[in-house]
Structure formats: structure tokens, C-alpha cells
Write a protein that holds these residues in place. Structure first.
Motif, PDB file in Angstrom:
ATOM      1  N   VAL A 118     -18.933  -3.824  15.022  1.00 43.12           N
ATOM      2  CA  VAL A 118     -19.254  -5.245  14.960  1.00 43.12           C
ATOM      3  C   VAL A 118     -19.084  -5.733  13.520  1.00 43.12           C
ATOM      4  N   MET A 119     -18.212  -6.730  13.355  1.00 39.55           N
ATOM      5  CA  MET A 119     -17.996  -7.394  12.075  1.00 39.55           C
ATOM      6  C   MET A 119     -18.720  -8.730  12.138  1.00 39.55           C
ATOM      7  N   ALA A 120     -19.558  -9.018  11.185  1.00 41.88           N
ATOM      8  CA  ALA A 120     -20.366 -10.234  11.259  1.00 41.88           C
ATOM      9  C   ALA A 120     -20.588 -10.814   9.871  1.00 41.88           C
ATOM     10  N   GLY A 121     -20.729 -12.136   9.832  1.00 42.43           N
ATOM     11  CA  GLY A 121     -20.984 -12.818   8.572  1.00 42.43           C
ATOM     12  C   GLY A 121     -20.604 -14.277   8.683  1.00 42.43           C
TER      13      GLY A 121
ATOM     14  N   ILE B 183     -19.496  -4.027   9.291  1.00 38.46           N
ATOM     15  CA  ILE B 183     -18.487  -4.697   8.468  1.00 38.46           C
ATOM     16  C   ILE B 183     -18.906  -6.147   8.268  1.00 38.46           C
ATOM     17  N   LEU B 184     -18.827  -6.608   7.035  1.00 39.45           N
ATOM     18  CA  LEU B 184     -19.208  -7.977   6.690  1.00 39.45           C
ATOM     19  C   LEU B 184     -17.974  -8.866   6.632  1.00 39.45           C
TER      20      LEU B 184
ATOM     21  N   LEU C 186     -16.184  -6.527  17.806  1.00 40.08           N
ATOM     22  CA  LEU C 186     -16.365  -7.979  17.771  1.00 40.08           C
ATOM     23  C   LEU C 186     -16.271  -8.483  16.338  1.00 40.08           C
ATOM     24  N   LEU C 187     -15.867  -9.745  16.197  1.00 37.64           N
ATOM     25  CA  LEU C 187     -15.874 -10.462  14.926  1.00 37.64           C
ATOM     26  C   LEU C 187     -16.702 -11.715  15.158  1.00 37.64           C
TER      27      LEU C 187
ATOM     28  N   MET D 292     -27.217  -8.268  19.184  1.00 40.43           N
ATOM     29  CA  MET D 292     -26.971  -6.841  19.004  1.00 40.43           C
ATOM     30  C   MET D 292     -27.825  -6.008  19.962  1.00 40.43           C
ATOM     31  N   GLU D 293     -29.037  -6.437  20.192  1.00 41.08           N
ATOM     32  CA  GLU D 293     -29.911  -5.716  21.127  1.00 41.08           C
ATOM     33  C   GLU D 293     -29.389  -5.859  22.561  1.00 41.08           C
TER      34      GLU D 293
END
Length: 337
Positions: free
Chosen positions: A98-101, A125-126, A296-297, A324-325
Motif C-alpha cells: 500500500v502506497m499512501a500519502g 511506501i509514501l 494500492l496507491l 487498512m483494517e
């Protein structure tokens, strides 16, 4: 033709194969995966000798013809899935990434708060835009190099890998210096010189699907990356433009099994751009995970109402933690971790 070398051969044995390919009139493109080396031999068999004789060499596992227009990314050329190493993470492997930011890096406080929150929730990943391709020239265009420096600081503090977008060939070296994955956005997905420039850095390339791009065109754009000796390609479905106005774009989840069928490269899904509506993001994430996407992004912001770009599609920090949960049973059902 595709030549697959056996694992654990010597550099001398590999060099002998490359020499023979060139002697027969083909141009070799080397793809170094985690487990083995694959060589794409580009040329026309009608005017060159066949490479099938290489199958008898002890260091060669197999030799295969490829009929697709896209040779190197084709499943015909490589049966096993490619796994892309990004620092300590592996995209396309067992673990669902999971890429998130935030959509845009705005300031240090916003980015650091987001980075720590998404890391705590389980992202590895940010994401964050330092250079932004905006439809209007009067909208926020990103912080540029300052944004890249803030992303690098967030990486030092959290250990998260970084993904950010490259917009211009003139920024290639600068972006490559700071990021772990170079993103090529939808507007540039057929900017072939930019793809070549990005590929030559050797960095993993995340290639988004264009707004009106057919899947074959997307695959051929990806071929530009591998044909420039960079095997680290990740496809990203982010929605296409249709007649529908309920959502910003139409997220095409059918690309997951199609890419898996046609290519050995991993695919991730961007539900934020895909819908343009935060109330649909969680459901689209569930669908992507269940259908076998590799990750995912997702766009996340401490206060989406005050975001400098695309606030309507960004999750809050708390909303991301809930996402995420909720993803866990879908990831498990797809046989991932």
C-alpha cells in the motif's frame, strides 16, 4: 525471441550468450530479475538466423518466440511474475503493498503528519507530488525541489520508501536522486521520450494508464521501459474518461486480470484518482484487493478540506487507518499478506 538464462550462471557464460545473439544480428535487451536473467532479442527472424539453437547451450533454460507487439513485458516471454524490489519491499510478491500519502506535498508539517500516520496504519511506501500536472496553469504546481527534499526527510524519519511523479526530462536526474519509484502520470503515459529518460535511471517505474488509453497502448508504453534495459515496471490503473459524470473517472478493475494475463509485470490500483470521490475509495480498494491487484496507491491528507489539490478524493488519517483494517479479509481471500 526471448532467451531465459538458467539461475546462478557465471558472468562469462552470460556474456557468451549475449555475444552470440549479436553475431546472429539481433539486439539484446537484458532484464535482471530477482531470480533469473531474461534476454529479449530484438530483430526479424525472416532476415536473421533463428536463435533456437541457443536452447542447447547449458546456461540457457529456454528460447521462445513472442508474437505480441509488446515483446519484453509479454507473458509469452516470461511466464513467472516479476517482483520489483523497492528498498526492503517487494511489489508483485506475496505481500500486498500500500502506497499512501497526500496528492501534493504542501509543507513539512502536513507531510510528516501524514507519513507517520500511514506508516503506523501499515503502509510501506509514501506517495506525494512535488511536481503537479494541473489542468489550469493558475492552480498549485507543486513545491518542486523543496517538495522532494521534504519527501526525503520523511523517508529518513519513517523508513518509508518514496514514490513521486516525474513531469519533465530536465528533472529526471533530480527526481531520481530523491525518490525510490518514479511515477509517470496519466497525462504523460505516451510521452515516450520521458519514459525512456525515466527508464535509463534504473529506478522502478510506475506507469499510470492514460485518460483515453487502450490497454494495448498502455502495454506498448510499458515496453519502452523494458526495451531501455529497465525491468522494474509497475502498471497502475487510475481510471479512464468515459461519458459517466457521477465519478471523476471510470475505474476499470477489469485491467487487473487482463494485465495479469498479458504481462508478467505487477499492477496496482489508484482508487482516489479512479473515482475522484472519497466515499467510494474504500469499496474500490476492497474490489482491487479481491481481484488480485498487487497493491494500492491511495491519497491521504490530515485535513482534506484544506488540501491544495484534490481534497474531495483524499482520505483523512483516521479514514486511512480504518481502510487498512477493513482490507485484511480481502487481502487474505486473495492469498496475499
Amino acid at each position: 525471441m526471448i532467451v531465459v538464462l538458467r539461475p546462478n550462471i557465471t558472468k562469462k557464460e552470460e556474456a557468451a550468450v549475449l555475444k552470440e545473439i549479436r553475431l546472429l544480428g539481433y539486439r539484446p535487451h537484458i532484464m535482471r530479475g530477482i531470480e533469473r536473467v531474461v534476454i529479449g532479442a530484438i530483430g526479424d527472424e525472416r532476415t536473421h538466423k533463428s536463435l533456437e539453437m541457443l536452447a542447447s547451450w547449458p546456461q540457457v533454460e529456454r528460447v521462445m518466440p513472442v508474437q505480441k507487439r509488446y515483446k519484453l513485458i509479454s507473458r509469452e516471454g516470461q511466464k513467472s511474475n516479476s517482483v520489483i524490489a523497492v528498498r526492503e519491499n517487494f511489489i508483485g510478491g506475496k505481500k500486498f503493498q500500500v502506497m499512501a500519502g497526500p496528492c501534493s506535498v504542501e509543507d513539512e508539517r502536513q507531510l510528516m503528519a501524514t507519513a507517520h500516520a500511514v506508516q503506523k496504519a501499515g503502509a510501506t511506501i509514501l506517495r506525494g507530488g512535488a511536481f503537479k500536472p494541473r489542468t489550469s496553469p493558475y492552480e498549485f504546481q507543486g513545491l518542486g525541489k523543496k517538495g522532494l527534499q521534504l519527501l526525503a526527510k520523511a523517508r529518513r524519519e519513517t523508513g518509508l520508501a518514496i514514490i513521486t511523479e516525474l513531469l519533465s526530462e530536465q528533472h529526471t536526474e533530480m527526481v531520481a536522486e530523491y525518490t525510490d519509484i518514479i511515477q509517470i502520470g496519466a497525462r504523460n503515459s505516451q510521452n515516450y521520450q520521458l519514459l525512456i529518460s525515466a527508464a535509463k535511471t534504473g529506478k522502478p517505474i510506475l506507469l499510470k494508464r492514460g485518460l483515453s488509453m487502450k490497454i494495448e497502448e498502455w502495454l506498448l508504453a510499458g515496453e519502452y521501459v523494458l526495451s531501455n534495459n529497465n525491468p522494474n515496471l509497475i502498471f497502475c490503473e487510475r481510471g479512464i474518461r468515459t461519458f459517466e459524470t457521477y465519478t471523476r473517472n471510470t475505474l476499470d478493475l477489469s485491467t487487473i486480470p487482463i494485465i495479469k494475463r498479458e504481462s508478467h509485470c505487477p499492477i496496482i490500483i489508484d482508487p482516489s484518482q479512479g473515482a475522484g470521490r472519497v466515499d467510494l475509495v474504500t469499496s474500490l480498494c476492497h474490489g482491487a484487493a479481491a481481484m488480485g491487484a498487487d497493491g494500492l496507491l491511495v491519497e491521504v491528507h490530515p485535513n482534506p478540506a484544506e488540501a491544495w489539490s484534490d481534497g474531495a478524493q483524499q482520505l483523512t488519517l483516521e479514514g486511512f487507518a480504518r481502510l487498512m483494517e477493513s482490507l485484511k479479509p480481502f487481502i487474505a481471500a486473495a492469498g496475499r499478506e
